[in-house]
Write an enzyme that holds these catalytic residues in place. Structure first.
Site, PDB file in Angstrom:
ATOM      1  N   ASN A  59      91.998  23.239  69.886  1.00 29.13           N
ATOM      2  CA  ASN A  59      91.232  22.277  70.682  1.00 29.13           C
ATOM      3  C   ASN A  59      90.804  22.893  71.989  1.00 29.13           C
ATOM      4  O   ASN A  59      91.454  23.803  72.522  1.00 29.13           O
ATOM      5  CB  ASN A  59      92.073  21.020  70.948  1.00 29.13           C
ATOM      6  CG  ASN A  59      93.012  21.201  72.116  1.00 29.13           C
ATOM      7  OD1 ASN A  59      92.658  20.984  73.265  1.00 29.13           O
ATOM      8  ND2 ASN A  59      94.246  21.633  71.838  1.00 29.13           N
ATOM      9  N   CYS A  70      98.685  24.581  79.307  1.00 26.86           N
ATOM     10  CA  CYS A  70      97.320  24.486  78.778  1.00 26.86           C
ATOM     11  C   CYS A  70      96.587  25.816  78.929  1.00 26.86           C
ATOM     12  O   CYS A  70      96.422  26.327  80.044  1.00 26.86           O
ATOM     13  CB  CYS A  70      96.571  23.383  79.500  1.00 26.86           C
ATOM     14  SG  CYS A  70      94.976  23.086  78.750  1.00 26.86           S
ATOM     15  N   ASN A 114     103.655  24.854  74.163  1.00 27.10           N
ATOM     16  CA  ASN A 114     102.307  24.337  74.281  1.00 27.10           C
ATOM     17  C   ASN A 114     101.430  25.140  73.310  1.00 27.10           C
ATOM     18  O   ASN A 114     101.943  25.924  72.517  1.00 27.10           O
ATOM     19  CB  ASN A 114     101.822  24.471  75.733  1.00 27.10           C
ATOM     20  CG  ASN A 114     100.800  23.376  76.068  1.00 27.10           C
ATOM     21  OD1 ASN A 114      99.877  23.146  75.308  1.00 27.10           O
ATOM     22  ND2 ASN A 114     100.972  22.727  77.209  1.00 27.10           N
ATOM     23  N   CYS A 134     110.117  29.956  33.515  1.00 31.58           N
ATOM     24  CA  CYS A 134     108.998  30.864  33.797  1.00 31.58           C
ATOM     25  C   CYS A 134     107.748  30.420  33.034  1.00 31.58           C
ATOM     26  O   CYS A 134     107.827  30.059  31.869  1.00 31.58           O
ATOM     27  CB  CYS A 134     109.397  32.282  33.377  1.00 31.58           C
ATOM     28  SG  CYS A 134     108.042  33.452  33.474  1.00 31.58           S
ATOM     29  N   CYS A 141     104.869  37.563  40.072  1.00 28.47           N
ATOM     30  CA  CYS A 141     106.016  38.324  40.573  1.00 28.47           C
ATOM     31  C   CYS A 141     105.851  39.786  40.197  1.00 28.47           C
ATOM     32  O   CYS A 141     106.084  40.697  40.994  1.00 28.47           O
ATOM     33  CB  CYS A 141     107.329  37.769  40.009  1.00 28.47           C
ATOM     34  SG  CYS A 141     107.428  37.786  38.210  1.00 28.47           S
ATOM     35  N   CYS A 195     114.067  41.981  48.290  1.00 27.78           N
ATOM     36  CA  CYS A 195     113.132  41.690  49.392  1.00 27.78           C
ATOM     37  C   CYS A 195     112.669  40.240  49.406  1.00 27.78           C
ATOM     38  O   CYS A 195     112.083  39.788  50.374  1.00 27.78           O
ATOM     39  CB  CYS A 195     111.935  42.633  49.331  1.00 27.78           C
ATOM     40  SG  CYS A 195     110.755  42.234  48.022  1.00 27.78           S
ATOM     41  N   CYS A 246     106.433  33.147  43.395  1.00 26.80           N
ATOM     42  CA  CYS A 246     106.568  32.374  42.152  1.00 26.80           C
ATOM     43  C   CYS A 246     106.106  30.932  42.371  1.00 26.80           C
ATOM     44  O   CYS A 246     106.677  30.215  43.190  1.00 26.80           O
ATOM     45  CB  CYS A 246     108.012  32.375  41.667  1.00 26.80           C
ATOM     46  SG  CYS A 246     108.223  31.331  40.197  1.00 26.80           S
TER      47      CYS A 246
END
Ligand SMILES: Cc1cc2nc3c(=O)[nH]c(=O)nc-3n(C[C@H](O)[C@H](O)[C@H](O)COP(=O)(O)OP(=O)(O)OC[C@H]3O[C@@H](n4cnc5c(N)ncnc54)[C@H](O)[C@@H]3O)c2cc1C
Ligand SMILES: Cc1cc2nc3c(=O)[nH]c(=O)nc-3n(C[C@H](O)[C@H](O)[C@H](O)COP(=O)(O)O)c2cc1C
Ligand code: SF4
Lengths: 424, 483
Positions: free
Chosen positions: A75, A137, A202, A345, A351, A387, A394
């Site tokens: 904004n 702001c 903010n 699955c 994957c 990882c 998935c």
């Protein structure tokens, strides 16, 4: 039923859900609708000195992700554009009619003690529960030496906070800007200045999109645009990290926090509270769906607390803080491995291609006998580094990461043999 | 105006065979589009449902190997032209396939979202969205992606301008061949023009698509020229470097029961051709009591068309059970929605009447082991019209080896005669579908190129759905399973 009542910096509200200082809290009409819907408090749209500011037409831009209309909102609005007296009168009326709700008044005036003194004197008689200093702001006001122009300089933050503490009975919340490299600095400054609480975050400086026909940033004002303030679901991770940084900083630990940034559901709120927020503030989600979402915030949080056996907010407030660590404190002997539930699955292969193209080639592909038979995917456990990427991509959540029991001692980087600096 | 809720009443329900059973204002809407096209927002929302699967099951179930996740992703990003080019690159009849493919047994059956949450991505509608936009732009601007290589000096004859022939011709022209199509009829399109149900290819779509396909240039088309009548394979082989046959299935199977020659007894495909080609639907003769014999899509098509043209009772009679019907569940649903009655486990015994058909007798059937046998019990149904839809068959060109009742081809679509190739319904490979025919035409064109320009690469890029794996993983796996 869990008790959702909330006290932060001496300010009480029936629940921790406050509307952040923004258009939803710009006037009595909106705020009363919000209270009827069940919001626990509001931070009134930021007041400034008269004459009021003037806003542009064409004010918001958004990031749409895959049909989700507002993943991030931007904004270019300023503080309230209504005369000060009108706002003050309405604040007093609202507080009188809704004594159990928290009414905080957001303020932004030039960086001179006289200005702050003057406005505080006017806010005092409204009966408001507290003030919030808008040091955040990032557009329009900062160019005039207010907003984030103050928030980015810790010395100013401390100075203005001190002036306010000296000139009012009301608790002082300092609203921090995220447009800074280390949020702990202004937080420490606020504390030094005597702040009763900090509110964050903010909005973040942003250009949300470029209109490729007009070749200008959106929102586009007559063919031109400017950077604006970014908020909504997309900013939540940034806000959470900043809240955690302040919560676990020894210098500010224990300073009450009003958490803000991308909160849309009770779950988001619970996460902020687990990192030490005493109340939470919402803007974009209300602007997207209206005030009624507070119903789900309230009973979603309450049902979850019942399930977990938490009776009041303080039972889990700040519980996650001790588990937020620096990277070099994490256990390098911990291991987790992906597991694919073959029954669930759907054979989409996402994957596989994620691991094959961009990770560790730890998923193998097993073809059916004909072209139309589904291809199966299996994890090569010896190769998997844990990882999480496959589980994240998935679409049907059929991959779980399974923690391995390994009977190995805690081994952080600080002690790891590969670390030349390791303390042996 | 949606297809299902067309108010077909009041209609003239008097006995006999006549035109004009519907109110005159209804004829303009009677064969309106079966499915409403998606608008931009709907398309983008639907596109966002696609998971962008790797080695996607939908691609593997598409007979023409369209890279479905890629084109859907492009729709989602607003790159509609890119989406259309992906589709048309794999299948130049992608526009009609989006309308006529039984996707419920192809890509959409395989879509993982069917398994994940019971509702496949609407691939066909998305494909239509992209190809419609492309065709509209083409019609306005005459600009398009597909261009012809400069002539390579070789000539190919294509027999039949159905989906197989058109696809072959377009691909050949693109490669630089000079193509001549010989088409027995007065219009191109094959069954797209003469056979497919009109509500699937509303708004003259078949002809618009043909115009687009031919616009690539390098394709001459001679109408009213039939192989076996005006042309011979020997002659063609002398005049051309290669020949592609896409003659489809020209003849219909007969019921083999008494009364088949009575007035009012007709091949379904003949009637459909009349309906597709007439300038005035109110002139099409429609009975009050209509019987259709068969269980495939053609049977459903004629039944629905007669019903919508105002027949009071249309009964589809099939000799086995509903599960064995060739018509897919989606087709059967269209029939049911239109009020077609279904009678299963019954076979034709006799058609009766003086000059014209009056009634037809059927015998109940049952399975004895796996063999279908009559039970000896019969029943009779009133009939003003009987439509035979029990399959079409090849009118075999002389001089070619057959495989059963179809033309024998090898993996490269080469027939037993050197230089002569064939594809589409007239060969055994694959189901008899528009999409399969388009694929045959495309592959045969590539085989012709490989034969006439051995060792030379195709003059244009053929994208692969899995470029990371050099397209490999879409191949049929080696025994043992590991790809
Ligand atoms: C009633 C009906 C409904 C169908 N509905 C669907 C559907 O909804 N979806 C779907 O995928 N498939 C449908 N099909 C099947 C689909 O239409 C065919 O699989 C497809 O058209 C076959 O293409 P083709 O090019 O091999 O043959 P055709 O489309 O039959 O084209 C053959 C062309 O060759 C010409 N020709 C024939 N003999 C000669 C000759 N001797 N010399 C010169 N020209 C000749 C013909 O005039 C014709 O133009 C339907 C079929 C029928 C009959
Ligand atoms: C249109 C708009 C106007 C805003 N105006 C103010 C303001 O006047 N004062 C202020 O402190 N914050 C203002 N903000 C920031 C919000 O109070 C809040 O900090 C931010 O939007 C993050 O919360 P969210 O992700 O729930 O929206 C404004 C935000 C928006 C979207
Ligand atoms: S199977 Fe379905 S979800 Fe997966 S790529 Fe194809 S259309 Fe998309």
């Amino acid at each position: 039923m869990a008790d959702l009542s909330c006290t932060i910096a001496g300010v009480k509200s029936p629940n921790p859900f406050w509307l952040a200082s923004a258009p939803p809290t710009d006037k009595k009409y909106n705020v009363e609708r919000a209270f009827k819907a069940g919001w626990g408090g509001v931070v009134w749209k930021t007041l400034g000195e008269d004459p009021p500011v003037v806003n542009v037409s064409s004010r918001y831009g958004a990031i749409e992700v895959n049909g989700f209309k507002i993943a991030g909102l931007n904004n270019v609005e300023l503080i309230t554009d209504r005369p000060l007296e009108v706002n003050l009168r309405e604040i007093a009326e609202v507080k009188k009619a809704w004594p159990d709700r928290a009414v905080i008044v957001s303020l932004m005036v030039p960086c001179e003690e006289e200005s702050w003194k003057k406005i505080l004197k006017k806010v005092e008689p409204t009966g408001a529960d507290g003030i919030e200093l808008n040091f955040g702001c990032p557009h329009g006001m900062s160019e005039r030496g207010m907003g984030s122009a103050v928030g980015q300089v810790p010395e100013y933050v401390e100075m203005v906070t001190r002036w306010c503490k000296a000139n009012t009975r009301m608790p002082v919340f300092v609203k921090l800007t995220p447009n800074i490299s280390d949020v702990r600095m202004p937080a420490r400054a606020a504390k030094r200045g005597g702040a009763d609480a900090v509110s964050l975050i903010n909005t973040i400086n942003s250009i949300v999109t470029i209109d490729l026909d007009q070749m200008a940033p959106t929102p586009t004002v007559g063919g031109k645009g400017t950077h604006g303030g970014y908020c909504g679901p997309a900013v939540k991770p940034i806000a959470l990290n900043m809240v955690a940084e302040i919560a676990r900083d020894p210098e500010t630990h224990g300073l009450p926090i009003s958490g803000i940034g991308g909160i849309s559901t009770w779950r988001d709120a619970a996460e902020f509270i687990s990192l030490g927020s005493g109340s939470v503030q919402v803007c974009t989600a209300a602007m997207h769906y209206g005030f009624k979402i507070v119903q789900d915030l309230n009973d979603g949080l309450s049902n979850w607390m019942d399930e977990k056996g938490y009776k009041k907010l303080s039972d889990f407030m700040g519980r996650a803080i001790p588990n937020v660590k620096n990277w070099n404190e994490l256990d390098l002997n911990f291991k987790t491995i992906a597991n694919i539930n073959q029954d669930q699955c759907v054979n989409c292969g996402l994957c596989y291609v994620a691991c094959e193209d961009t990770s560790h080639q730890s998923i193998k592909k097993i073809a059916g006998l004909t072209r139309r038979d589904p291809i199966r995917y299996e994890v090569i456990e010896e190769e998997c580094v844990g990882c999480n990427l496959c589980a994240l991509v998935c679409p049907v959540n059929c991959i779980t990461m399974v923690d391995q029991k390994r009977d190995l001692p805690y081994l952080p980087w600080t002690k790891h043999p590969n670390n030349p600096m390791a303390a042996r | 105006m949606s297809h299902a809720n067309l108010g077909l009443t009041p209609r003239d329900a008097s006995p006999g065979v006549k035109g004009g059973r519907l109110g005159p204002t209804l004829y303009g809407k009677v064969f309106c589009d079966l499915t409403a096209p998606l608008d931009q927002k709907e398309a983008e929302v639907e596109a966002s449902r696609c998971y962008y699967c790797y080695d996607a099951p939908c691609i593997r179930s598409c007979p023409s190997e369209i890279d479905i996740p890629s084109f859907i992703r492009k729709i989602g990003s607003g790159n509609v032209k890119g989406a259309a080019v992906d589709i048309l690159d794999a299948n130049i009849l992608g526009g009609s396939c989006a309308r006529v493919c039984p996707v419920e047994t192809l890509c959409q059956e395989a879509c993982v979202r069917d398994k994940a949450d019971g509702k496949p991505v609407e691939i066909a509608k998305l494909q239509r969205y992209a190809t419609d936009a492309y065709l509209e732009t083409f019609e306005k601007t005459k600009e398009q992606h597909f261009t012809r290589e400069k002539s390579n000096g070789k000539k190919v004859a294509v027999i039949g301008a159905g989906p197989a022939g058109l696809s072959a011709a377009h691909n050949l022209a693109r490669m630089g061949f000079d193509v001549t199509i010989f088409e027995a009829k007065a219009k191109a399109g094959g069954l797209n023009e003469y056979g497919i149900a009109p509500y699937k290819v509303a708004d003259n779509f078949a002809a618009r698509e043909v115009a687009f396909i031919l616009s690539i240039g390098g394709i001459k088309i001679e109408y009213g020229k039939a192989l076996g009548k005006d042309l011979s394979l020997d002659g063609l082989r002398k005049d051309f470097d290669a020949v592609f046959l896409g003659v489809g299935l020209g003849a219909n199977n007969a019921l083999g029961v008494p009364g088949e020659t009575l007035d009012g007894v007709q091949d379904a495909t003949k009637k459909i051709e009349e309906i597709r080609q007439t300038k005035d639907l109110s002139k099409v003769a429609v009975g009050r009591d209509v019987l259709v014999v068969g269980g495939g899509n053609t049977a459903v098509d004629i039944a629905v068309q007669m019903k919508r043209l105002g027949a009071e009772f249309v009964t589809l009679v099939y000799r086995r059970g509903e599960e064995q019907m060739g018509a897919t569940w989606h087709e059967r649903e269209i029939a049911a929605n239109n009020g077609v009655l279904l009678k299963t486990w019954a076979m034709p015994k006799e058609i009766r009447g003086e000059k014209a058909v009056r009634e037809m007798e059927f015998e109940y059937t049952e399975l004895s082991g796996s063999k279908l046998v009559g039970t000896g019990k019969t029943f009779t149904l009133k009939a003003d019209q009987v439509f035979k839809a029990i399959g079409q068959k090849l009118v075999a060109p002389t001089g070619l080896e057959l495989d059963g009742s179809k033309i024998k081809v090898d993996a490269n679509f080469a027939t037993s005669l050197p230089g002569v190739y064939a594809g589409g319904d007239c060969v055994k490979e694959g189901e008899d579908l528009t999409v399969t025919s388009a694929q045959h035409g495309k592959l045969a064109a590539r085989a012709i190129f490989a034969k006439l320009f051995p060792g030379k690469a195709l003059p244009y890029f053929v994208p692969s759905p899995n470029p990371q794996d050099d397209g490999r993983s879409l191949a049929v796996p080696a025994p043992g399973g590991k790809i």
